[in-house]
Design a protein around this motif. Structure first.
Motif, short mmCIF file in Angstrom:
data_model
loop_
_atom_site.label_atom_id
_atom_site.label_comp_id
_atom_site.label_asym_id
_atom_site.label_seq_id
_atom_site.Cartn_x
_atom_site.Cartn_y
_atom_site.Cartn_z
N THR A 66 -12.09 -17.76 -6.29
CA THR A 66 -12.65 -17.83 -5.11
C THR A 66 -13.98 -17.31 -4.92
O THR A 66 -14.57 -17.96 -4.13
N GLY A 118 -15.03 -16.74 2.89
CA GLY A 118 -13.99 -16.76 1.43
C GLY A 118 -12.91 -16.15 2.70
O GLY A 118 -11.74 -16.86 1.22
N ALA A 119 -12.50 -15.13 3.16
CA ALA A 119 -11.48 -14.97 3.88
C ALA A 119 -11.07 -16.55 4.29
O ALA A 119 -12.32 -17.37 4.90
N ASN A 169 -13.89 -21.52 0.10
CA ASN A 169 -13.02 -20.67 -0.28
C ASN A 169 -12.28 -21.21 -1.06
O ASN A 169 -10.66 -21.40 -2.00
N LYS A 187 0.38 -1.48 0.03
CA LYS A 187 -0.03 -0.27 -0.13
C LYS A 187 0.71 1.28 -0.11
O LYS A 187 1.75 1.46 0.85
N ASP A 239 -13.11 -1.64 3.22
CA ASP A 239 -11.61 -2.75 3.52
C ASP A 239 -11.35 -2.14 4.94
O ASP A 239 -12.02 -1.74 5.91
N CYS A 268 -14.75 -11.52 3.60
CA CYS A 268 -14.34 -12.38 2.13
C CYS A 268 -13.13 -11.06 2.81
O CYS A 268 -11.50 -10.72 1.15
N ALA A 269 -12.17 -10.52 3.60
CA ALA A 269 -11.10 -9.54 4.13
C ALA A 269 -9.95 -10.41 4.71
O ALA A 269 -8.94 -10.51 4.28
N THR A 270 -10.37 -11.33 6.26
CA THR A 270 -9.25 -11.63 6.82
C THR A 270 -8.94 -12.51 7.70
O THR A 270 -10.84 -12.14 8.32
N VAL A 288 -11.60 -11.13 -3.57
CA VAL A 288 -12.42 -12.65 -3.15
C VAL A 288 -14.29 -12.01 -3.53
O VAL A 288 -14.17 -12.17 -3.30
N ARG A 334 -9.35 -18.01 -13.14
CA ARG A 334 -8.36 -17.50 -11.78
C ARG A 334 -8.83 -16.94 -11.49
O ARG A 334 -8.59 -16.54 -9.88
N ARG A 355 -9.70 3.86 -1.60
CA ARG A 355 -9.88 3.50 -0.27
C ARG A 355 -11.86 3.09 -0.88
O ARG A 355 -12.78 3.49 -1.72
P1 NDP Z 1 -6.93 -8.67 -1.34
O1 NDP Z 1 -5.44 -8.67 -0.94
O2 NDP Z 1 -7.26 -8.52 -3.32
O3 NDP Z 1 -8.32 -7.55 -0.62
C1 NDP Z 1 -8.11 -8.30 0.58
C2 NDP Z 1 -9.46 -7.05 1.09
O4 NDP Z 1 -9.56 -7.58 3.04
C3 NDP Z 1 -9.67 -5.68 1.28
O5 NDP Z 1 -10.03 -5.23 0.60
C4 NDP Z 1 -8.23 -5.05 2.62
O6 NDP Z 1 -8.37 -3.69 2.66
C5 NDP Z 1 -9.11 -6.38 3.77
N1 NDP Z 1 -8.80 -6.51 4.88
C6 NDP Z 1 -6.94 -7.19 4.53
N2 NDP Z 1 -6.46 -6.70 5.27
C7 NDP Z 1 -7.26 -6.03 6.90
C8 NDP Z 1 -7.14 -6.33 8.28
N3 NDP Z 1 -6.67 -6.28 8.88
N4 NDP Z 1 -8.75 -5.69 8.43
C9 NDP Z 1 -10.01 -5.11 7.60
N5 NDP Z 1 -9.75 -5.66 6.22
C10 NDP Z 1 -8.66 -6.08 6.00
O7 NDP Z 1 -6.82 -10.34 -0.99
P2 NDP Z 1 -7.64 -11.26 -1.20
O8 NDP Z 1 -8.73 -10.97 -1.57
O9 NDP Z 1 -7.15 -12.32 -2.26
O10 NDP Z 1 -7.69 -12.26 0.15
C11 NDP Z 1 -8.83 -11.88 0.90
C12 NDP Z 1 -8.56 -13.30 1.83
O11 NDP Z 1 -9.80 -14.28 0.99
C13 NDP Z 1 -7.78 -13.56 2.65
O12 NDP Z 1 -7.88 -14.20 4.09
C14 NDP Z 1 -6.86 -14.51 1.59
O13 NDP Z 1 -5.93 -15.65 2.34
C15 NDP Z 1 -8.65 -15.03 1.13
N6 NDP Z 1 -8.33 -16.02 0.33
C16 NDP Z 1 -8.09 -15.49 -0.65
C17 NDP Z 1 -7.88 -16.51 -2.36
C18 NDP Z 1 -8.28 -16.11 -3.47
O14 NDP Z 1 -7.43 -16.47 -4.69
N7 NDP Z 1 -7.19 -14.72 -3.44
C19 NDP Z 1 -7.98 -17.59 -2.21
C20 NDP Z 1 -8.34 -18.37 -0.61
C21 NDP Z 1 -8.52 -17.73 0.74
P3 NDP Z 1 -7.26 -2.73 2.58
O15 NDP Z 1 -6.96 -2.38 0.87
O16 NDP Z 1 -7.62 -1.83 3.45
O17 NDP Z 1 -6.52 -3.38 3.46
#
Ligand code: NDP
Length: 449
Positions: free
Chosen positions: A212, A346-347, A373, A137, A264, A321-323, A244, A208, A290
């Motif tokens: 997810t 999803g997360a 997921n 970031k 986010d 689907c975040a974390t 996701v 791909r 943002r």
């Molecule tokens: P991205 O980096 O594309 O998106 C992550 C999203 O989650 C962003 O909106 C981010 O906001 C938010 N986020 C990240 N950390 C935090 C936090 N500490 N608190 C609140 N929001 C947060 O990642 P993905 O979409 O790829 O991954 C999301 C989840 O899905 C993860 O848990 C990942 O392990 C899981 N996953 C992903 C897969 C994939 O194919 N990509 C496969 C299987 C699981 P901000 O931009 O502000 O950081």
């Protein structure tokens, strides 16, 4: 400790002692071990051969220095990780996460979960995970490129198309995979499927990017259909606005639902008319800004600072689907009180153990991450397959395979839950179904002294 089985209690104690100050890893292991109580009673051979003792210890953990130079000419140093957790059923496979919160405990929890998830897909892939505490970031494109190149300069020694095939995760999307793939190719002089999530012009698989999120909805639809429910006409809340979340939103709309909130790490937007996904894609995928920017395009929507409040919005279906640990007991109670009937993850590990307890006690249909997921890694395995054949399938072909895989994951998890006396509990079902294939393979391979 809540274990009735003394052997499992002992394994858990060892994990805590051997991996101090890694609470996320402890949490992930505990959830699986709790599910395995009926399995160890039925399979004493797994206990005798130490299958579970071995499964909780990664085969290999690699830590490395990642030096790079920022735009001002200053040398920066980050830490890189790759945890090669289990290769019993195939080459290690799992994403790379770039986020400042990354440390050994996060990568181990993710790597451990990946072992069972990959097994559930039915495809020949072992489990691994990696990443760095680098924060993409606010970094320029050039900085991200230099970091990715330095990261791969070390990682390339440890991976390979038949050894370990990383992919994306938080902070690692198409741009980062491209830079890392370029560096791998430069250093190794070979064009192989060593990473997945590649661009379509150089070996990536169609679907791909969407996999997810789409897979999450296919799983959730199957789980809901079995209970007489569906996305059609439902209101959905989704956290995150990354890869996701965006493609879960897209598929939920295609299945006839309305998505009213996304977030986010700064806050969440609520648009009762339904979130306009094109706007979100523009803000997040193109401008990398943002989520609150959404209000500049749709002033009738609302923005709230902080993430937790998103679960107080009334909805039928919630898709975190975040974390990890983003949905706690209080949030789970709020969802139940508002009539939410399905939650699917999803997360990875987004619901705390207390939140899962609330869902299960209140009869909410709950799809755990390992099952729900798994579509991302399943499609990554399809990408590996196409790379090996030097061939590519159409969007429709990959999407149909993804859908079949997700339906099978639901059916296998439901069947395992029923067989081991926990009908309707897909946490237990997914853990057992994922475990059995890996355990049987490890058993067949014998013990290396
Ligand atoms: P991205 O980096 O594309 O998106 C992550 C999203 O989650 C962003 O909106 C981010 O906001 C938010 N986020 C990240 N950390 C935090 C936090 N500490 N608190 C609140 N929001 C947060 O990642 P993905 O979409 O790829 O991954 C999301 C989840 O899905 C993860 O848990 C990942 O392990 C899981 N996953 C992903 C897969 C994939 O194919 N990509 C496969 C299987 C699981 P901000 O931009 O502000 O950081």
């Amino acid at each position: 400790m809540t274990f009735k089985n003394a052997y499992l209690a002992e394994v858990m104690e060892t994990v805590i002692k051997r991996n101090p100050a890694e609470p996320e890893f402890h949490q992930a292991v505990k959830e699986v071990l709790e599910s395995l109580e009926p399995v160890v009673e039925r399979h004493p051979e797994f206990v005798k051969t130490g299958i579970i003792d071995r499964m909780v210890e990664p085969e290999r953990v690699i830590y490395f220095r990642v030096p790079w130079v920022d735009d001002s000419g200053k040398v920066q140093v980050n830490r890189g990780f790759r945890v090669q957790f289990n290769s019993a059923i195939g080459p290690y496979k799992g994403g790379l996460r770039f986020h400042p919160s990354v440390y050994a405990g996060i990568i181990k929890f993710l790597g451990f979960e990946q072992v069972f998830k990959n097994s559930l897909t039915g495809l020949p892939i072992g489990g691994g995970k990696g990443g760095s505490d680098f924060d993409p970031k606010g970094k320029s494109d050039q900085e991200v490129m230099r970091f990715c190149q330095s990261f791969m300069t070390e990682l390339q020694r440890h991976i390979g198309a038949d050894t370990d095939v990383p992919a994306g995760d938080i902070g690692v999307g198409g741009r980062e995979i491209g830079y890392m793939y370029g560096q791998y190719k430069r250093l190794r002089n070979e064009f192989t499927g060593v990473l997945t999530g590649k661009g379509l012009t150089y070996g990536g698989s169609l679907v791909r990017t969407e996999a997810t999120g789409y897979g999450l909805c296919y799983f959730t639809e199957e789980m809901m259909n079995a209970a007489g429910k569906s996305f059609k006409g439902s209101t959905v809340v989704i956290s995150g606005s990354g890869n996701v979340a965006i493609y879960a939103t897209e598929k939920a709309y295609q299945l006839g639902a309305k998505v009213v909130a996304l977030s986010d790490s700064s806050g969440y937007i609520y648009d009762p008319e339904g979130i306009k996904l094109d706007t979100v894609k523009q803000i997040k995928e193109v401008e990398r800004k943002r989520i609150k920017e959404y209000l500049n395009y749709h002033p009738n929507a609302e923005y709230f600072e902080g993430c937790g409040g998103i679960w107080s919005i009334k909805c039928d279906i919630a898709l975190p689907c975040a974390t990890q640990n983003e949905l706690d007991e209080e949030a789970a109670k709020a969802l139940v009180a508002n009539g939410c009937f399905a939650v699917a993850e999803g997360a990875n590990m987004p619901s705390t153990p207390e939140a899962v307890e609330v869902f299960l006690k209140n009869g909410v249909l709950f799809g755990p991450a390992k099952a729900a997921n798994a579509g991302g890694v399943a499609t990554s395995a399809l990408e590996m397959c196409q790379n090996s054949m030097r061939y590519s399938w159409t969007f429709e072909e990959v999407d149909a395979k993804l859908k079949n895989i997700m339906v099978d994951i639901y059916k296998n998890s439901a069947a395992a839950a029923k067989e081991y006396g926990h009908e309707g509990n897909f946490v237990v079902g997914a853990n057992i179904a994922g475990f059995m294939k890996v355990a049987k393979s490890m058993y067949a391979h014998g013990i290396a002294y």
